[in-house]
Scaffold this motif. Structure first.
Motif, PDB file in Angstrom:
ATOM      1  N   ARG A  66       0.849  -1.188   0.000  1.00 47.51           N
ATOM      2  CA  ARG A  66       0.000   0.000   0.000  1.00 47.51           C
ATOM      3  C   ARG A  66       0.889   1.245   0.000  1.00 47.51           C
ATOM      4  NH1 ARG A  66      -5.123   0.844   1.705  1.00 47.51           N
ATOM      5  NH2 ARG A  66      -5.230  -1.125   2.834  1.00 47.51           N
ATOM      6  N   THR A  67       0.666   2.123  -0.958  1.00 51.67           N
ATOM      7  CA  THR A  67       1.418   3.376  -0.990  1.00 51.67           C
ATOM      8  C   THR A  67       0.617   4.451  -0.270  1.00 51.67           C
ATOM      9  OG1 THR A  67       0.465   3.977  -3.133  1.00 51.67           O
ATOM     10  CG2 THR A  67       2.548   2.791  -3.141  1.00 51.67           C
ATOM     11  N   GLU A  68       1.324   5.187   0.575  1.00 54.10           N
ATOM     12  CA  GLU A  68       0.712   6.258   1.346  1.00 54.10           C
ATOM     13  C   GLU A  68       1.556   7.514   1.185  1.00 54.10           C
ATOM     14  OE1 GLU A  68       0.708   4.409   5.187  1.00 54.10           O
ATOM     15  OE2 GLU A  68      -1.137   3.302   4.810  1.00 54.10           O
ATOM     16  N   ASP A  69       1.056   8.631   1.704  1.00 54.47           N
ATOM     17  CA  ASP A  69       1.771   9.901   1.538  1.00 54.47           C
ATOM     18  C   ASP A  69       3.157   9.879   2.175  1.00 54.47           C
ATOM     19  OD1 ASP A  69      -0.367  10.896   0.168  1.00 54.47           O
ATOM     20  OD2 ASP A  69      -1.294  11.822   1.931  1.00 54.47           O
ATOM     21  N   ASP A  70       3.286   9.116   3.317  1.00 60.30           N
ATOM     22  CA  ASP A  70       4.562   9.113   4.039  1.00 60.30           C
ATOM     23  C   ASP A  70       5.445   7.923   3.704  1.00 60.30           C
ATOM     24  OD1 ASP A  70       2.872   7.277   5.153  1.00 60.30           O
ATOM     25  OD2 ASP A  70       3.427   7.699   7.240  1.00 60.30           O
ATOM     26  N   GLY A  71       5.047   7.128   2.707  1.00 61.29           N
ATOM     27  CA  GLY A  71       5.880   5.988   2.346  1.00 61.29           C
ATOM     28  C   GLY A  71       5.059   4.811   1.856  1.00 61.29           C
ATOM     29  N   MET A  72       5.577   3.615   2.126  1.00 59.59           N
ATOM     30  CA  MET A  72       4.920   2.404   1.656  1.00 59.59           C
ATOM     31  C   MET A  72       4.727   1.454   2.824  1.00 59.59           C
ATOM     32  SD  MET A  72       6.060  -0.068  -1.456  1.00 59.59           S
ATOM     33  CE  MET A  72       7.463  -0.836  -0.693  1.00 59.59           C
ATOM     34  N   ARG A  73       3.567   0.830   2.878  1.00 55.03           N
ATOM     35  CA  ARG A  73       3.295  -0.133   3.942  1.00 55.03           C
ATOM     36  C   ARG A  73       3.180  -1.523   3.337  1.00 55.03           C
ATOM     37  NH1 ARG A  73      -1.048   1.259   8.406  1.00 55.03           N
ATOM     38  NH2 ARG A  73       0.672   2.664   8.858  1.00 55.03           N
ATOM     39  N   LEU A  74       3.887  -2.472   3.945  1.00 63.07           N
ATOM     40  CA  LEU A  74       3.833  -3.874   3.530  1.00 63.07           C
ATOM     41  C   LEU A  74       3.139  -4.676   4.614  1.00 63.07           C
ATOM     42  CD1 LEU A  74       7.530  -4.277   2.301  1.00 63.07           C
ATOM     43  CD2 LEU A  74       5.520  -3.891   0.881  1.00 63.07           C
ATOM     44  N   ASP A  89      -2.561 -16.728  11.243  1.00 62.35           N
ATOM     45  CA  ASP A  89      -2.225 -16.815  12.669  1.00 62.35           C
ATOM     46  C   ASP A  89      -1.342 -15.642  13.096  1.00 62.35           C
ATOM     47  OD1 ASP A  89      -3.610 -19.200  13.300  1.00 62.35           O
ATOM     48  OD2 ASP A  89      -2.013 -20.369  12.353  1.00 62.35           O
ATOM     49  N   ILE A  90      -0.456 -15.229  12.191  1.00 63.51           N
ATOM     50  CA  ILE A  90       0.439 -14.090  12.442  1.00 63.51           C
ATOM     51  C   ILE A  90       0.221 -13.066  11.339  1.00 63.51           C
ATOM     52  CG2 ILE A  90       2.847 -13.333  12.680  1.00 63.51           C
ATOM     53  CD1 ILE A  90       3.593 -16.208  13.341  1.00 63.51           C
ATOM     54  N   GLU A  91       0.176 -11.802  11.737  1.00 66.79           N
ATOM     55  CA  GLU A  91       0.138 -10.723  10.752  1.00 66.79           C
ATOM     56  C   GLU A  91       1.280  -9.774  11.060  1.00 66.79           C
ATOM     57  OE1 GLU A  91      -3.628  -8.554   9.495  1.00 66.79           O
ATOM     58  OE2 GLU A  91      -2.618  -7.017  10.700  1.00 66.79           O
ATOM     59  N   ILE A  92       2.030  -9.385  10.037  1.00 69.46           N
ATOM     60  CA  ILE A  92       3.165  -8.488  10.254  1.00 69.46           C
ATOM     61  C   ILE A  92       3.082  -7.332   9.256  1.00 69.46           C
ATOM     62  CG2 ILE A  92       4.661  -9.935   8.802  1.00 69.46           C
ATOM     63  CD1 ILE A  92       6.992  -9.109  10.665  1.00 69.46           C
ATOM     64  N   THR A  93       3.240  -6.114   9.757  1.00 64.45           N
ATOM     65  CA  THR A  93       3.211  -4.935   8.895  1.00 64.45           C
ATOM     66  C   THR A  93       4.447  -4.092   9.164  1.00 64.45           C
ATOM     67  OG1 THR A  93       2.030  -3.515  10.450  1.00 64.45           O
ATOM     68  CG2 THR A  93       0.692  -4.870   8.983  1.00 64.45           C
ATOM     69  N   GLU A  94       4.888  -3.384   8.131  1.00 61.72           N
ATOM     70  CA  GLU A  94       6.014  -2.466   8.298  1.00 61.72           C
ATOM     71  C   GLU A  94       5.861  -1.308   7.321  1.00 61.72           C
ATOM     72  OE1 GLU A  94      10.900  -2.352   8.580  1.00 61.72           O
ATOM     73  OE2 GLU A  94       9.890  -4.254   8.181  1.00 61.72           O
ATOM     74  N   THR A  95       6.119  -0.106   7.812  1.00 65.49           N
ATOM     75  CA  THR A  95       6.079   1.082   6.970  1.00 65.49           C
ATOM     76  C   THR A  95       7.507   1.483   6.609  1.00 65.49           C
ATOM     77  OG1 THR A  95       4.062   1.824   8.073  1.00 65.49           O
ATOM     78  CG2 THR A  95       5.257   3.457   6.794  1.00 65.49           C
ATOM     79  N   VAL A  96       7.733   1.725   5.320  1.00 67.47           N
ATOM     80  CA  VAL A  96       9.075   2.017   4.809  1.00 67.47           C
ATOM     81  C   VAL A  96       9.073   3.401   4.148  1.00 67.47           C
ATOM     82  CG1 VAL A  96      10.991   0.934   3.593  1.00 67.47           C
ATOM     83  CG2 VAL A  96       8.935  -0.388   4.036  1.00 67.47           C
ATOM     84  N   PRO A  97      10.118   4.211   4.374  1.00 69.54           N
ATOM     85  CA  PRO A  97      10.197   5.505   3.690  1.00 69.54           C
ATOM     86  C   PRO A  97      10.289   5.313   2.176  1.00 69.54           C
ATOM     87  CG  PRO A  97      11.880   5.306   5.413  1.00 69.54           C
ATOM     88  CD  PRO A  97      11.263   3.963   5.247  1.00 69.54           C
ATOM     89  N   ALA A  98       9.524   6.113   1.444  1.00 70.50           N
ATOM     90  CA  ALA A  98       9.545   6.020  -0.022  1.00 70.50           C
ATOM     91  C   ALA A  98       8.964   7.305  -0.601  1.00 70.50           C
ATOM     92  CB  ALA A  98       8.739   4.808  -0.483  1.00 70.50           C
ATOM     93  N   ILE A  99       9.159   7.485  -1.897  1.00 70.22           N
ATOM     94  CA  ILE A  99       8.608   8.648  -2.586  1.00 70.22           C
ATOM     95  C   ILE A  99       7.345   8.205  -3.312  1.00 70.22           C
ATOM     96  CG2 ILE A  99       9.028  10.426  -4.329  1.00 70.22           C
ATOM     97  CD1 ILE A  99      12.060   9.965  -3.799  1.00 70.22           C
ATOM     98  N   GLY A 100       6.199   8.582  -2.787  1.00 68.12           N
ATOM     99  CA  GLY A 100       4.935   8.175  -3.379  1.00 68.12           C
ATOM    100  C   GLY A 100       4.515   9.126  -4.482  1.00 68.12           C
ATOM    101  N   GLU A 101       4.301   8.594  -5.677  1.00 65.51           N
ATOM    102  CA  GLU A 101       3.855   9.420  -6.802  1.00 65.51           C
ATOM    103  C   GLU A 101       2.354   9.282  -7.028  1.00 65.51           C
ATOM    104  OE1 GLU A 101       6.288   8.277 -10.111  1.00 65.51           O
ATOM    105  OE2 GLU A 101       8.031   9.391  -9.382  1.00 65.51           O
ATOM    106  N   GLU A 102       1.818   8.121  -6.642  1.00 60.29           N
ATOM    107  CA  GLU A 102       0.386   7.880  -6.797  1.00 60.29           C
ATOM    108  C   GLU A 102      -0.024   6.820  -5.788  1.00 60.29           C
ATOM    109  OE1 GLU A 102      -2.457   5.914 -10.156  1.00 60.29           O
ATOM    110  OE2 GLU A 102      -0.904   7.273 -10.881  1.00 60.29           O
ATOM    111  N   THR A 103      -0.973   7.158  -4.909  1.00 63.82           N
ATOM    112  CA  THR A 103      -1.358   6.212  -3.861  1.00 63.82           C
ATOM    113  C   THR A 103      -2.216   5.091  -4.439  1.00 63.82           C
ATOM    114  OG1 THR A 103      -3.308   7.518  -3.289  1.00 63.82           O
ATOM    115  CG2 THR A 103      -1.293   7.982  -2.061  1.00 63.82           C
ATOM    116  N   GLY A 104      -2.226   3.965  -3.696  1.00 64.46           N
ATOM    117  CA  GLY A 104      -3.012   2.812  -4.119  1.00 64.46           C
ATOM    118  C   GLY A 104      -2.552   1.587  -3.352  1.00 64.46           C
ATOM    119  N   ALA A 105      -3.166   0.446  -3.644  1.00 61.21           N
ATOM    120  CA  ALA A 105      -2.808  -0.793  -2.951  1.00 61.21           C
ATOM    121  C   ALA A 105      -3.088  -1.985  -3.844  1.00 61.21           C
ATOM    122  CB  ALA A 105      -3.593  -0.908  -1.655  1.00 61.21           C
ATOM    123  N   THR A 106      -2.255  -3.014  -3.689  1.00 60.78           N
ATOM    124  CA  THR A 106      -2.464  -4.273  -4.397  1.00 60.78           C
ATOM    125  C   THR A 106      -1.705  -5.363  -3.661  1.00 60.78           C
ATOM    126  OG1 THR A 106      -2.443  -5.344  -6.566  1.00 60.78           O
ATOM    127  CG2 THR A 106      -0.477  -4.070  -5.949  1.00 60.78           C
TER     128      THR A 106
END
Length: 374
Positions: free
Chosen positions: A36-44, A50-67
């Protein structure tokens, strides 16, 4: 979506999240990582339900969205890209394909829609507290090896985490056992852990948390939130939520011997090396090593019907009656490798009773080991 990200940042984050994704999945979406791309970076985000893991990474977002794209495939692609490069991720108008480009390399991956991706993080967490990363890592390292792998006794397939009040001093205690050995470690209970339910953290979750903690500094803090069914760890930019084992951990206090009066004190490294040497000839079927004790002397013996016999003598501190007792050599090595002090103290009773092992350099840990017939 369209985003540009440093290859090293993307690779580090993918190395965290892709590990929870099982290689073989009957549900296709569970093989994927949510991007998922967000204004402040990218979230994976990745999950195995049973386990869910997320992490936000610094990035240059040109167009938000998710897939979502195949997790292991994306990790392997990024891993093989040139060091120091930038990676551009972009989806087509329909969101059915993602293009990954870096330098002269271009890849196109099939996507699945974000709406199909499951979410296990719903629900309130009743207790929250912070713990030093080094303390949590010590609790895990001192006990993890004793987690049972026997699926029939599923309630032993994790670390039992609970608080204990002794002499008006509250401790956070971790316990693991497989029925042959038991490991117990504790740290001073952090503020906010009072009244928390006793929980069993699954083996896979413990392993993933241990890897993340290995990247932390000595003074880094870990935020822990939990209820009686879920636990969440926030370690830096990584948030891991896990279901807990739904079962009752046995009353482990009953198996900790109280009246073992034969004290054996020995040098941990010398003993460990000697056990390793004599067990070289033991067969996988019978890894028993016999300890023959007499005043200030220990004889280690291994008899293998296939290979022969090995013996080694050690000078020790022992002043009780002569005794012969057998243990699984691998279990002895597992325990001695966890001890931090120069010496180990074995409290014995008789050849058929459990032995208590204490760490000469750490009063907050103890181990119980069942003997073997030799």
């Amino acid at each position: 979506m369209r985003i540009i990200i440093e290859r090293s940042n993307l690779l580090k984050s993918l190395s965290h999240v892709h590990r929870v994704v099982e290689r073989r999945n009957t549900i296709p979406i569970l093989s994927n990582v949510l991007v998922r791309t967000e204004d402040d970076g990218m979230r994976l985000k990745a999950t195995d339900l049973d386990i869910e893991i997320t992490e936000t990474v610094p990035a240059i977002g040109e167009e938000t969205g998710a897939t979502t794209v195949p997790a292991h495939l994306l990790y392997d692609i990024v891993r093989k890209l040139s060091e120091g490069s930038e990676v551009k991720l972009a989806t087509n108008g329909e969101g059915t394909q993602m293009t990954i480009s870096s330098g002269r390399s271009n890849f196109r991956l099939q996507c699945l829609p974000e709406s199909d991706f499951p979410d296990i993080t719903a629900g309130g967490l009743s207790h929250s507290f912070s713990l030093k990363a080094s303390d949590l890592l010590r609790l895990i390292e001192r006990t993890q090896f004793a987690i049972s792998t026997e699926e029939t006794r599923y309630y032993l397939n994790g670390i039992y985490l609970h608080t204990v009040d002794a002499d008006d001093d509250l401790s956070l205690r971790a316990v693991a056992t497989d029925g042959h050995r038991l490991a117990r470690a504790e740290v001073k209970a952090p503020s906010g852990s009072e009244g928390m339910p006793g929980i069993i953290v699954p083996r896979k979750t413990v392993g993933e948390v241990q890897k993340l903690l290995g990247e932390c500094g000595e003074d880094d803090m870990v935020a822990i939130e939990l209820s009686d069914s879920k636990i969440r760890f926030t370690i830096g930019a990584v948030v891991m939520t896990s279901k807990l084992i739904d079962g009752t951990f046995p009353d482990y206090q009953r198996v900790i011997p109280q009246n073992n009066d034969k004290a054996l004190t020995l040098d941990r490294q010398t003993f460990s090396a000697a056990v390793d040497r004599v067990s070289t000839i033991s067969s996988e079927r019978g890894r028993a090593v016999k300890l023959s004790l007499s005043p200030d002397q220990l004889m280690l013996t291994v008899n293998s019907p296939d290979s022969g016999t090995a013996t080694e003598e050690l000078a020790v501190e022992y002043g009780s009656d002569d005794i012969e007792i057998g243990f699984n050599a691998r279990y002895l090595l597992d325990i001695t490798s966890q001890l931090s002090g120069e010496s180990a103290v074995f409290m014995l009773a008789d050849p058929g009773s459990p032995t208590l092992i204490r760490d000469g350099g750490d009063e907050t840990t103890l181990y119980v080991l069942m003997p073997m017939r030799v």
